[in-house]
Design an enzyme around this catalytic site. Structure first.
Site, PDB file in Angstrom:
ATOM      1  N   HIS A 463      47.949 -41.007 -26.402  1.00  0.00           N
ATOM      2  CA  HIS A 463      47.154 -42.068 -27.011  1.00  0.00           C
ATOM      3  C   HIS A 463      46.496 -42.934 -25.941  1.00  0.00           C
ATOM      4  O   HIS A 463      45.278 -43.149 -25.962  1.00  0.00           O
ATOM      5  CB  HIS A 463      48.064 -42.933 -27.894  1.00  0.00           C
ATOM      6  CG  HIS A 463      47.371 -44.080 -28.563  1.00  0.00           C
ATOM      7  ND1 HIS A 463      47.013 -44.066 -29.889  1.00  0.00           N
ATOM      8  CD2 HIS A 463      46.968 -45.305 -28.086  1.00  0.00           C
ATOM      9  CE1 HIS A 463      46.414 -45.204 -30.210  1.00  0.00           C
ATOM     10  NE2 HIS A 463      46.370 -45.987 -29.132  1.00  0.00           N
ATOM     11  N   GLU A 464      47.286 -43.432 -25.011  1.00  0.00           N
ATOM     12  CA  GLU A 464      46.740 -44.315 -23.978  1.00  0.00           C
ATOM     13  C   GLU A 464      45.775 -43.567 -23.060  1.00  0.00           C
ATOM     14  O   GLU A 464      44.790 -44.135 -22.592  1.00  0.00           O
ATOM     15  CB  GLU A 464      47.873 -44.955 -23.163  1.00  0.00           C
ATOM     16  CG  GLU A 464      48.805 -45.847 -23.976  1.00  0.00           C
ATOM     17  CD  GLU A 464      48.081 -46.978 -24.697  1.00  0.00           C
ATOM     18  OE1 GLU A 464      47.010 -47.424 -24.211  1.00  0.00           O
ATOM     19  OE2 GLU A 464      48.573 -47.418 -25.749  1.00  0.00           O
ATOM     20  N   HIS A 467      42.301 -43.691 -24.374  1.00  0.00           N
ATOM     21  CA  HIS A 467      41.557 -44.886 -23.967  1.00  0.00           C
ATOM     22  C   HIS A 467      40.988 -44.711 -22.565  1.00  0.00           C
ATOM     23  O   HIS A 467      39.835 -45.050 -22.296  1.00  0.00           O
ATOM     24  CB  HIS A 467      42.478 -46.109 -23.988  1.00  0.00           C
ATOM     25  CG  HIS A 467      42.778 -46.640 -25.353  1.00  0.00           C
ATOM     26  ND1 HIS A 467      41.795 -46.937 -26.271  1.00  0.00           N
ATOM     27  CD2 HIS A 467      43.964 -46.942 -25.963  1.00  0.00           C
ATOM     28  CE1 HIS A 467      42.357 -47.398 -27.385  1.00  0.00           C
ATOM     29  NE2 HIS A 467      43.673 -47.407 -27.232  1.00  0.00           N
ATOM     30  N   HIS A 470      38.025 -42.457 -22.410  1.00  0.00           N
ATOM     31  CA  HIS A 470      36.876 -43.148 -22.991  1.00  0.00           C
ATOM     32  C   HIS A 470      36.175 -43.947 -21.887  1.00  0.00           C
ATOM     33  O   HIS A 470      34.951 -43.954 -21.789  1.00  0.00           O
ATOM     34  CB  HIS A 470      37.356 -44.091 -24.102  1.00  0.00           C
ATOM     35  CG  HIS A 470      36.258 -44.571 -25.003  1.00  0.00           C
ATOM     36  ND1 HIS A 470      36.487 -45.417 -26.062  1.00  0.00           N
ATOM     37  CD2 HIS A 470      34.917 -44.337 -25.011  1.00  0.00           C
ATOM     38  CE1 HIS A 470      35.345 -45.679 -26.687  1.00  0.00           C
ATOM     39  NE2 HIS A 470      34.378 -45.039 -26.069  1.00  0.00           N
TER      40      HIS A 470
END
Length: 681
Positions: A463-464, A467, A470
């Site tokens: 999940h992290e 980020h 991105h």
């Protein structure tokens, strides 16, 4: 914050993780970097290059030096932004101004919570305050705002702007407007006063929402005292103890931790009144309308939540049966699917998971994660790893600092920090490479084993890293819209999408292998893991609907009743479980501060991620064409493009609210192949 907000070398090596009694597993360089303890040679001749390679930050005093330099640069750019003729140069000046302040403030914002040295933390805090004060002044600088309005009020000039420049200019102007810049002197002063008051109320509520409640020891059965923290003749309850197998412990924790605090109740209600008053003052119907401008939702609307509520009706749907299990975390290990984390952890060493991420990014984007030794003074703790993110044709894209391991006084939260945003530097003719930090709280490796992750830890890591990528894969012209600096309900899409990759066996099978034997993680275990997440999935979704609706109601028109009365009604309508007398859960809802009127973003982002996964990646999660489309349509733009236009570009159609709802609800349907597989085994 607001709008004013080397080529590397690769050390070619291959480490072996060798268990003293068992077989040997060979790791790639990136896997070895995370599966072995750091042994850095201390060379007294090495010059301290400063945190993140910023020379000034080789000591706490360097923050003041960096701050003064940033403020001098601000004065120069302020004059330029106010004096240059309306056009692209105006927006570039604004972005340079924002970038100069953000590079210091964002770095300081991270250091003040993560650095183990108190002197560094305090110096960083002072920098945050000093730059924050300057930001407030800039946000109410009429001359600065007028230079932007001259640009946007001239149709001929606006027509000549490229889409990114126009959008960034509009975003800068929006930040001015929500500060009341367009008001007369009297009303502008009132808006500034409300901003200041809200800062204090926000801090007060945040602090209070995390404070434990206490009760006399004599009230609690003696055999349960050890379950809670003690303070003299009192018992402290600092959480809900939802994972406790003891019904009475959970009930005691629920009633005491959620017992109303009159002062905090008054703080919350005053905070909501101030937010509404400020929103009305600057021209919005409600705080919710102000907060949702520029998001995928656009305006406050309960349609998505209402539709989901109907499809997850607790009275008619088997899916909601799990809602009435008061400790859903336990049903994973005591129900049909045995997913005791310790059974999975040997297959999920940190190094293996990092190899998996490296392989995934290589397949999808042609990107590699390469371990690079940090220079002296570059990192705040010796166990921080530095990764260079390198594209096969574009070269170095940026850096990720991985602060993964627990240490005293480190916040126990998984999060992503932007240290430096990417942007095209007109003044140098080069791209400013993004720098981010990923923070986790993982156990350290031991003498006999690397760091072993539970399935939840592995999913959080993916999940992290969503980020982080991105931030890395964006190539925006302006730093104001770089990477995760986009609408709240879009910012979580890339990270949630990564969770789907983290539970797909075609992806997991590439890296999940036993750290001692090298055996792969059995497919049946992965299937059971995926199904176990559905056991309480409906309950969790229903709960998120309730949270989102409550948040929207709180930030709509003022109510002539207490926040607790509103909570009672919304809980009955949108969750179904009865309210417990003398509790005030809303006082523990700290997301009201950072996500005010935007808590629905969790549901919206998951719906978008689900649709993107099912339509674009479910058939082949390692499809390079889809990976390239995903980067091109969604990741590359940051916040420089309307979020829904990015979603439409990826899906190649315009999705409806009903499709968003169906995407979320369909995830809760059981996979009968898993039942058959489980029965046969």
């Amino acid at each position: 914050m607001s709008s004013f907000k080397r080529l590397f070398y690769l050390v070619k090596h291959r480490h072996l993780w060798t268990h003293v009694r068992r077989s040997v597993t060979t790791w790639s360089p990136v896997g070895a970097a995370f599966n072995t303890k750091t042994h850095r040679r201390l060379n007294l001749l090495d010059k301290n290059g400063g945190l993140f390679g910023v020379p000034e930050l080789n000591s706490p005093a360097g923050f003041q030096v960096a701050t003064k330099a940033a403020l001098r640069n601000t004065e120069r750019l302020l004059e330029k932004a106010c004096s240059c003729p309306p056009g692209v140069e105006t927006v570039e000046s604004f972005d340079q101004l924002s970038d100069g302040l953000c590079k210091v403030a964002d770095l300081a914002d991270f250091v003040k919570v993560a650095h183990p040295d108190q002197e560094f933390r305090e110096a960083a805090e002072r920098t945050c305050i000093e730059i924050g004060t300057v930001v407030e002044k800039l946000n109410t600088n009429v001359e600065l705002c007028q230079s932007l309005k001259k640009l946007l009020d001239n149709p001929e000039i606006v027509a000549q702007l490229d889409p990114d420049t126009r959008r960034v200019a509009e975003l800068f102007l929006f930040d001015f407007e929500i500060s009341g810049i367009h008001l007369d002197d009297k009303l502008r002063k009132e808006a500034v006063a409300l901003h200041v008051k809200l800062l204090d109320l926000n801090n007060e509520f945040l602090a209070g929402s995390h404070m434990p409640n206490r009760i006399a020891r004599s009230v609690i059965p003696e055999h349960l005292h050890l379950q809670f923290a003690s303070e003299g003749s009192f018992i402290q309850v600092g959480g809900l103890h939802a994972d406790s197998p003891d019904d009475l412990v959970r009930e005691i924790a629920y009633r005491i931790y959620l017992y109303p605090n009159a002062d905090l109740m008054e703080c919350l209600e005053e905070l909501l009144k101030c937010r509404y008053k400020l929103a009305k003052l600057v021209g919005y119907e409600s705080y919710g309308h102000r907060a949702l401008k520029g998001t995928m939702a656009k305006t406050p609307d309960f349609k998505m939540m209402r539709n989901m509520k109907k499809k997850l009706n607790p009275r008619n749907s088997v899916k909601m049966a799990a809602s009435f299990i008061p400790f859903c975390g336990l049903c994973f290990t005591h129900g049909r699917y045995n997913i005791e984390p310790s059974l999975y952890s040997p297959y999920l060493s940190l190094g293996a998971c990092m190899e998996g991420l490296n392989n995934l990014f290589s397949e999808l984007y042609g990107v590699s994660l390469m371990s690079e030794p940090p220079s002296a003074g570059e990192v705040w703790s010796e166990d921080v790893r530095k990764l260079a993110v390198v594209h096969e044709t574009e070269g170095l894209l940026g850096y990720i600092y991985c602060d993964f391991f627990v240490r005293p006084d480190k916040p126990h939260q998984d999060c992503h920090f932007t240290i430096r945003g990417g942007r095209w530097c007109q003044e140098t003719g080069q791209y400013q490479l993004p720098v981010v930090v990923l923070m986790l709280s993982l156990p350290h490796p031991t003498k006999s084993a690397p760091t072993l992750l539970t399935p939840g830890m592995m999913e959080n890591l993916f999940h992290e890293m969503g980020h982080a990528m991105h931030s890395m894969l964006g190539r925006t012209r302006y730093q104001h819209v770089t990477g995760t600096r986009c609408a709240t309900d879009f910012a979580e899409v890339p990270s949630i999408l990564m969770e789907y990759f983290a539970t797909d066996y075609r992806v997991i099978s590439q890296f999940a292998r036993h750290y001692e034997t090298g055996q792969p993680l059995p497919e049946s275990m992965v299937a059971r893991l995926c199904e176990s997440k559905k056991v309480c999935g409906a309950a969790d979704t229903q709960l998120q609907i309730f949270y989102a609706v409550l948040d929207q109601i709180y930030h709509s028109q003022p109510q002539d009743r207490s926040t607790t009365d509103i909570l009672k009604e919304m809980q009955q309508k949108f969750y179904g479980l009865p309210y417990t007398t003398n509790t005030a859960w809303q006082l523990r809802f700290s997301h009201l501060i950072g996500y005010g009127a935007k808590y629905y973003s969790y549901l919206m982002s998951r719906a978008v991620a689900s649709m993107v996964w099912r339509q674009c990646f479910a058939q082949d999660p390692l499809n390079r064409d889809m990976g390239e489309r995903y980067r091109r349509e969604m990741l590359a733009h940051g916040g420089a493009k309307e979020p829904m236009l990015m979603v439409e570009g990826m899906l190649q159609r315009q999705p409806t609210i009903e499709e968003f709802v169906d995407a979320l609800v369909s995830e809760l349907n059981p996979n009968f192949e898993t039942f058959i597989m489980d029965s046969e085994s």
